[in-house]
Design an enzyme around this catalytic site. Structure first.
Site, mmCIF file in Angstrom:
data_model
loop_
_atom_site.group_PDB
_atom_site.id
_atom_site.type_symbol
_atom_site.label_atom_id
_atom_site.label_comp_id
_atom_site.label_asym_id
_atom_site.label_seq_id
_atom_site.Cartn_x
_atom_site.Cartn_y
_atom_site.Cartn_z
ATOM 1 N N ASP A 37 6.179 0.766 6.642
ATOM 2 C CA ASP A 37 4.720 0.659 6.469
ATOM 3 C C ASP A 37 4.237 1.763 5.536
ATOM 4 O O ASP A 37 3.886 2.843 6.004
ATOM 5 C CB ASP A 37 4.030 0.745 7.822
ATOM 6 C CG ASP A 37 2.544 0.414 7.734
ATOM 7 O OD1 ASP A 37 2.116 -0.102 6.698
ATOM 8 O OD2 ASP A 37 1.824 0.670 8.707
ATOM 9 N N GLU B 175 -4.938 2.266 2.630
ATOM 10 C CA GLU B 175 -5.058 1.110 3.533
ATOM 11 C C GLU B 175 -5.169 1.583 4.975
ATOM 12 O O GLU B 175 -5.952 1.053 5.761
ATOM 13 C CB GLU B 175 -3.835 0.195 3.372
ATOM 14 C CG GLU B 175 -3.939 -1.134 4.117
ATOM 15 C CD GLU B 175 -3.528 -1.086 5.586
ATOM 16 O OE1 GLU B 175 -3.883 -1.986 6.334
ATOM 17 O OE2 GLU B 175 -2.853 -0.115 5.989
ATOM 18 N N GLU B 176 -4.392 2.614 5.326
ATOM 19 C CA GLU B 176 -4.349 3.045 6.721
ATOM 20 C C GLU B 176 -5.654 3.660 7.204
ATOM 21 O O GLU B 176 -5.937 3.673 8.395
ATOM 22 C CB GLU B 176 -3.213 4.056 6.935
ATOM 23 C CG GLU B 176 -1.818 3.511 6.656
ATOM 24 C CD GLU B 176 -1.379 2.441 7.658
ATOM 25 O OE1 GLU B 176 -2.156 2.104 8.556
ATOM 26 O OE2 GLU B 176 -0.249 1.947 7.497
ATOM 27 N N ASP C 3 2.906 -6.346 3.680
ATOM 28 C CA ASP C 3 2.550 -5.208 4.539
ATOM 29 C C ASP C 3 2.874 -5.505 6.002
ATOM 30 O O ASP C 3 2.101 -5.185 6.895
ATOM 31 C CB ASP C 3 1.063 -4.864 4.357
ATOM 32 C CG ASP C 3 0.684 -3.597 5.140
ATOM 33 O OD1 ASP C 3 1.585 -2.819 5.497
ATOM 34 O OD2 ASP C 3 -0.526 -3.412 5.412
ATOM 35 N N HIS D 137 0.834 -1.216 0.000
ATOM 36 C CA HIS D 137 0.000 0.000 0.000
ATOM 37 C C HIS D 137 0.861 1.256 0.000
ATOM 38 O O HIS D 137 1.857 1.355 0.708
ATOM 39 C CB HIS D 137 -1.065 -0.006 1.095
ATOM 40 C CG HIS D 137 -0.586 0.114 2.499
ATOM 41 N ND1 HIS D 137 -0.274 1.318 3.089
ATOM 42 C CD2 HIS D 137 -0.386 -0.825 3.454
ATOM 43 C CE1 HIS D 137 0.087 1.115 4.346
ATOM 44 N NE2 HIS D 137 0.039 -0.184 4.604
ATOM 45 N N HIS E 84 3.924 3.180 12.629
ATOM 46 C CA HIS E 84 3.045 4.348 12.830
ATOM 47 C C HIS E 84 3.674 5.426 13.715
ATOM 48 O O HIS E 84 2.960 6.181 14.370
ATOM 49 C CB HIS E 84 1.690 3.922 13.425
ATOM 50 C CG HIS E 84 0.873 3.067 12.514
ATOM 51 N ND1 HIS E 84 -0.433 2.714 12.791
ATOM 52 C CD2 HIS E 84 1.145 2.500 11.311
ATOM 53 C CE1 HIS E 84 -0.907 1.961 11.807
ATOM 54 N NE2 HIS E 84 0.029 1.810 10.899
HETATM 55 ZN ZN LIG Z 1 0.538 -1.091 6.410
#
Ligand SMILES: [Zn+2]
Length: 498
Positions: free
Chosen positions: A328, A362-363, A390, A316, A461
């Site tokens: 990510d 996606e997030e 992912d 993603h 994140h």
């Molecule tokens: Zn991800």
């Protein structure tokens, strides 16, 4: 995730017995030759029942070796992270990344389409907090608390809000509070991320139980009258880093501001609240703008015999905004780009189409994947496999597969080819990737690299999800897994069993 080693052992034993039975047929009159080694028997089995010719397996070895040394994936990751930067849904950088990746795929001769999806457009504002009153406070001082707004959070008043903090470790403690205990207060969910579980390689399980509070905490807090919700960060970092991530509001429940505090600040708040009343001043000024048009980038490397049949290889493209989205999931995007790049460089055209997909958003709810499932609803039967990476870019130890158990046996020759890089373990899993779960549910065999995720959730994140967290050697190993598997699925004699 289930460990299928037992099943594999069964398959291997059954297979050996079958080979043995055929070599010991009573029709044989000559004295039996020296029994073949276990390896020879397995190889014979792979040669007889495999879905690929020796020439195809040799091609896979070439793709694997090229992926291990080619700098393309790393170079692309550096551009996505350092040059383009964070790629929050609906942001100018996300659009820049779409245009950039599309141009890179066009340059290789892939057939590129931008497929539209309407995505959330949430913009982080100011975010700060400080203790203004607590037991033992030095008069005239405040104490800073480190936090970050959760994705989709609403704002506090511009000047912030001040309220007492109530700390609970879990849902049970919340339910045990007397009625009205949280009314007008800031509620902190202090669920601890299970670092030991993560250290054992089950980071995804540790994350799963922590993320429940991030997702549902604000609605639960609003339900008992809280004015804001804090959650202890869902991650294993030790460096006072807050971890953002999406929260879920529910229609009919007031939306209250929501943020993640660092693990250290959660400990601090709990310790002080145990001693007496603690008041926090909290300022969050995010904005939720109207949904914005964005795109999945689709790049087809057309098949020669069945161009209508596709194998999806994907990651993603969107990321959170605190870091630059390296692990990510810039890494997942570039190892998928590498599959197309190496097919191009080695001049390989499989029977079926290899479809690179850079998923959008996606997030923030997988709106890109949802749009794809709607747009391609009539072609699901032609999706003969889907792969998504992912879970970072650390050393891959094998493949997850979702679908029929027989896939393990079918994939065995591919796994053997990945053995030199240590990625030969096949693991049954109900899910393989958030963006391809829809395809999995429709019966499409799906796959993901099994990555060592012991440190993944330390950076996940956070502001520390940056280029330097990716080891070039490990990234290339993942590129090898993605490229070999994409080719194997696209060029097998028969499609993968489904
Ligand atoms: Zn991800």
């Amino acid at each position: 995730m289930e460990l299928p080693q037992k099943n594999l052992a069964f398959v291997a034993v059954a297979a050996l017995l079958a080979v043995f039975a055929s070599t010991c047929s009573p029709a044989q009159s000559a004295p039996p030759p020296a029994p073949p080694s276990i390896l020879d028997r397995l190889n014979a089995l792979a040669g007889r029942k495999g879905a690929w010719t020796p020439e195809q397996l040799a091609l896979m070895a070439r793709l694997r070796d090229a992926a291990l040394t080619d700098p393309y994936a790393l170079t692309e990751l550096r551009h996505l992270t350092d040059n383009i930067g964070p790629r929050l849904s609906g942001s100018p950088q996300a659009q820049q990344a779409v245009d950039y990746v599309a141009a890179r795929m066009r340059a290789l001769g892939a057939e590129v389409t931008l497929e539209k999806a309407l995505v959330p457009h949430w913009v982080r504002g100011a975010e700060s907090a400080e203790l203004v009153s607590w037991p033992g406070q030095t008069p005239g001082t405040t104490q800073k608390v480190l936090l970050t707004a959760l994705g989709a959070s609403v704002a506090t008043p511009a000047e912030g809000l001040t309220a007492e903090v109530v700390v609970v470790d879990d849902w049970q403690q919340l339910h045990a509070l007397p009625p009205g205990a949280v009314k007008g207060k800031i509620l902190l969910f202090n669920h601890k991320f299970d670092k030991e579980l993560a250290a054992q390689g089950s980071g995804l399980n540790a994350y799963g139980s922590a993320v429940a509070y991030r997702g549902a905490g604000p609605v639960a807090g609003a339900g008992v009258g809280a004015v804001a919700v804090l959650v202890r960060s869902a991650g294993g970092a030790d460096y006072r880093l807050p971890h953002t991530g999406l929260t879920d509001y529910v229609d009919g429940v007031p939306k209250i501001p929501a943020a993640a505090v660092t693990a250290e600040d959660a400990d601090l708040l709990k310790n002080l609240a145990n001693q007496g009343p603690v008041k926090l001043h909290l300022t969050l000024t995010p904005q939720t703008l109207p949904d914005a048009p964005s795109y999945n980038v689709i790049a087809d490397w057309k098949g020669t015999e069945h161009p209508e049949q596709v194998v999806v290889v994907s990651g993603h493209l969107d990321s959170w905004d605190l870091g630059t989205g390296a692990i990510d999931d810039g890494a997942g995007v570039v190892v998928s780009m590498q599959a197309i790049h190496l097919l191009h460089d080695l001049g390989i055209r499989p029977k079926r189409t290899v479809r690179f997909v850079a998923w959008m958003s996606e997030e923030e709810g997988s709106q890109g994947a949802t749009a794809y499932m709607a747009d391609h609803a009539a072609e699901i039967a032609n999706h003969i496999g889907a792969i998504e990476s992912d879970l970072g870019a650390d050393h891959p130890t094998g493949l997850y597969f979702a679908g029929k158990p027989v896939l393990a046996e079918w994939l065995r020759p591919v796994a053997q080819l990945l053995e030199p890089i240590g990625a030969e373990t096949l693991m049954d899993s109900p899910e393989t990737g958030e963006d391809i779960n829809g395809l999995t549910e429709k019966g499409v065999p799906s796959f993901a690299p099994v990555q060592d995720n012991r440190t993944y959730f330390n950076y996940h994140h956070t502001a520390a999800d940056t280029f330097d967290k990716v080891d070039p050697k490990h990234l290339n190993e993942n590129a090898a897994v993605m490229t070999v598997l994409a080719y194997a699925l696209a060029d097998s004699t028969e499609p993968a069993p489904r």
